[in-house]
Design a protein around this motif. Structure first.
Motif, PDB file in Angstrom:
ATOM      1  N   GLY A   4       0.829  -1.190   0.000  1.00 31.62           N
ATOM      2  CA  GLY A   4       0.000   0.000   0.000  1.00 31.62           C
ATOM      3  C   GLY A   4       0.864   1.240   0.000  1.00 31.62           C
ATOM      4  N   PRO A   5       0.265   2.389   0.256  1.00 32.25           N
ATOM      5  CA  PRO A   5       0.997   3.638   0.252  1.00 32.25           C
ATOM      6  C   PRO A   5       2.120   3.644   1.275  1.00 32.25           C
ATOM      7  N   GLY A 202      -3.819  -2.887   1.472  1.00 32.02           N
ATOM      8  CA  GLY A 202      -4.508  -1.608   1.486  1.00 32.02           C
ATOM      9  C   GLY A 202      -4.695  -0.947   2.825  1.00 32.02           C
ATOM     10  N   ASP A 203      -4.299  -1.595   3.918  1.00 30.52           N
ATOM     11  CA  ASP A 203      -4.541  -1.018   5.234  1.00 30.52           C
ATOM     12  C   ASP A 203      -3.340  -0.207   5.704  1.00 30.52           C
ATOM     13  N   PHE A 274      -8.150   5.459   4.920  1.00 31.21           N
ATOM     14  CA  PHE A 274      -6.948   4.892   4.313  1.00 31.21           C
ATOM     15  C   PHE A 274      -7.312   3.771   3.345  1.00 31.21           C
ATOM     16  N   LEU A 275      -8.238   2.905   3.747  1.00 30.28           N
ATOM     17  CA  LEU A 275      -8.680   1.826   2.867  1.00 30.28           C
ATOM     18  C   LEU A 275      -9.332   2.383   1.600  1.00 30.28           C
ATOM     19  N   LEU A 319      -2.928  10.901   6.887  1.00 29.25           N
ATOM     20  CA  LEU A 319      -3.401   9.834   7.756  1.00 29.25           C
ATOM     21  C   LEU A 319      -2.273   9.090   8.445  1.00 29.25           C
ATOM     22  N   VAL A 320      -1.027   9.440   8.133  1.00 28.55           N
ATOM     23  CA  VAL A 320       0.101   8.761   8.774  1.00 28.55           C
ATOM     24  C   VAL A 320       1.126   9.737   9.324  1.00 28.55           C
ATOM     25  N   GLY A 321       0.956  11.048   9.086  1.00 29.49           N
ATOM     26  CA  GLY A 321       1.920  12.030   9.555  1.00 29.49           C
ATOM     27  C   GLY A 321       2.048  12.019  11.055  1.00 29.49           C
ATOM     28  N   ARG A 322       3.232  12.340  11.524  1.00 30.36           N
ATOM     29  CA  ARG A 322       3.493  12.347  12.957  1.00 30.36           C
ATOM     30  C   ARG A 322       4.007  13.721  13.347  1.00 30.36           C
TER      31      ARG A 322
END
Length: 357
Positions: A4-5, A202-203, A274-275, A319-322
């Motif tokens: 996935g990404p 995809g998750d 995200f999915l 959706l994944v930035g920290r």
């Protein structure tokens, strides 16, 4: 198999798309189109359509293609989504039926790279080291210490500790099902090989999801959660069958979110988005005619809503930035305290794992 990404380490985090409003019903929203699409592909899919287990979302409903996408990126013409139960034999048959009828270019599964091993049968143990029971929180691979090392490299000690807690807890409360976890994903892998379709993870990486979930809690909530999970793991009283989680991590997430409402966003809503992005915006599905997503049925409403409601301005990295505002000194002190506590937690968890796997 395509990953996935790639997670980003963006320093900022923008509020994502809101969750579906209470009035949104994915089945009603897509029923007319799905009926027609299923009839054209295979009339035998009608039962799945009417039950809400299968929906089809055409590209014309996706909303605008984001400006940041390369000019040669083309979203899939049609996205089919099949909602499954991770411990259901019926879901295995449904996966095979849908995939062979639709014959997609890409099959997107609700797994990330570190959980891709769920799609393969576990090897027999060749040493004295215990094999890991499979569930949605399972560590990738077959052996405990190797899996621990990989998970630390990917997500850090905190996410690992929380993941182990949830894995042992989930295994215990769903033990009455007496079925292997994730057979529908194994079926999807086998059919993808037969059809020559690309398999897409995809998750969102589970390490990031758990890290974000942990950070969403106050210290009081963190203490309460850990104590509650340990009590559930170490309890010698059997959970009544009607109170057991039926094998869906979504149900476990919902139970946790009732006690800790701040967990709902990272555990469910963000993963729904995200999915959805994996189904229509990942590089793996570029120029695809048809994509089929195999996801837990509890995600259906959120994923369909995300597919049709965004305006093209949300990126995967959102959706994944920290973000971190700590100085190096405070980070060092916190790290020392954290690592000491987590070391004790991991030791205790390993002792529990020996008893339940």
């Amino acid at each position: 198999m395509a990953a996935g990404p790639t997670p980003s380490t963006a320093a900022s985090f923008r509020p994502p798309l809101p969750p579906p409003p209470p009035c949104f019903d994915y089945r009603a929203a897509m029923l007319g189109h799905t009926r027609a699409a299923a009839a054209a592909v295979d009339p035998a899919l009608a039962e799945l359509v009417e039950s809400g287990a299968l929906v089809s979302v055409p590209r014309r409903l996706f909303g605008p293609v984001p400006a940041w996408r390369p000019p040669d990126f083309v979203e899939p013409e049609d996205v089919w989504i099949l909602g499954t139960s991770h411990l259901s034999e019926e879901s295995v048959a449904q996966v095979e039926q849908v995939l062979r009828a639709v014959r997609p270019d890409n099959i997107v599964v609700e797994l990330c790279r570190s959980r891709a091993g769920i799609m393969y049968a576990p090897p027999a143990g060749a040493s004295g080291e215990p094999l890991l029971k499979s569930n949605m929180f399972s560590l990738g691979g077959s052996k405990f210490f190797g899996a621990v090392n990989r998970s630390i490299n990917l997500g850090g000690q905190t996410a690992l500790a929380l993941r182990l807690l949830l894995a042992v807890f989930s295994s215990k409360i769903s033990s009455g099902a007496n079925r292997p976890f994730g057979e529908e994903f194994r079926a999807a892998r086998k059919v993808s090989e037969d059809l020559g379709a690309q398999l897409v993870l995809g998750d969102r990486p589970i390490e990031i999801t758990l890290e974000r979930a942990w950070k969403s809690l106050s210290w009081d909530e963190k203490t309460k959660l850990v104590v509650s999970l340990f009590r559930g793991i170490t309890s010698t009283t059997d959970t009544p069958q009607n109170e057991k989680v039926t094998g869906s991590p979504y149900e476990l997430y919902e139970k946790l979110s009732m006690s800790y409402p701040s967990l709902l966003q990272p555990l469910i809503h963000e993963r729904d988005m995200f999915l959805a992005w994996s189904l229509k915006r990942s590089k793996a599905v570029n120029k695809s005619k048809t994509v089929v997503g195999i996801i837990g049925k509890g995600h259906m409403n959120g994923v369909v809503y995300a597919l049709i409601s965004d305006q093209g301005d949300l990126r995967f990295r959102d959706l994944v930035g920290r973000a971190s505002s700590d100085t190096w000194a405070s980070s060092l002190i916190k790290g020392l305290v954290r690592d000491t506590i987590i070391g004790l937690v991991l030791w205790a968890l390993y002792e529990q794992l020996k008893a339940v796997i």
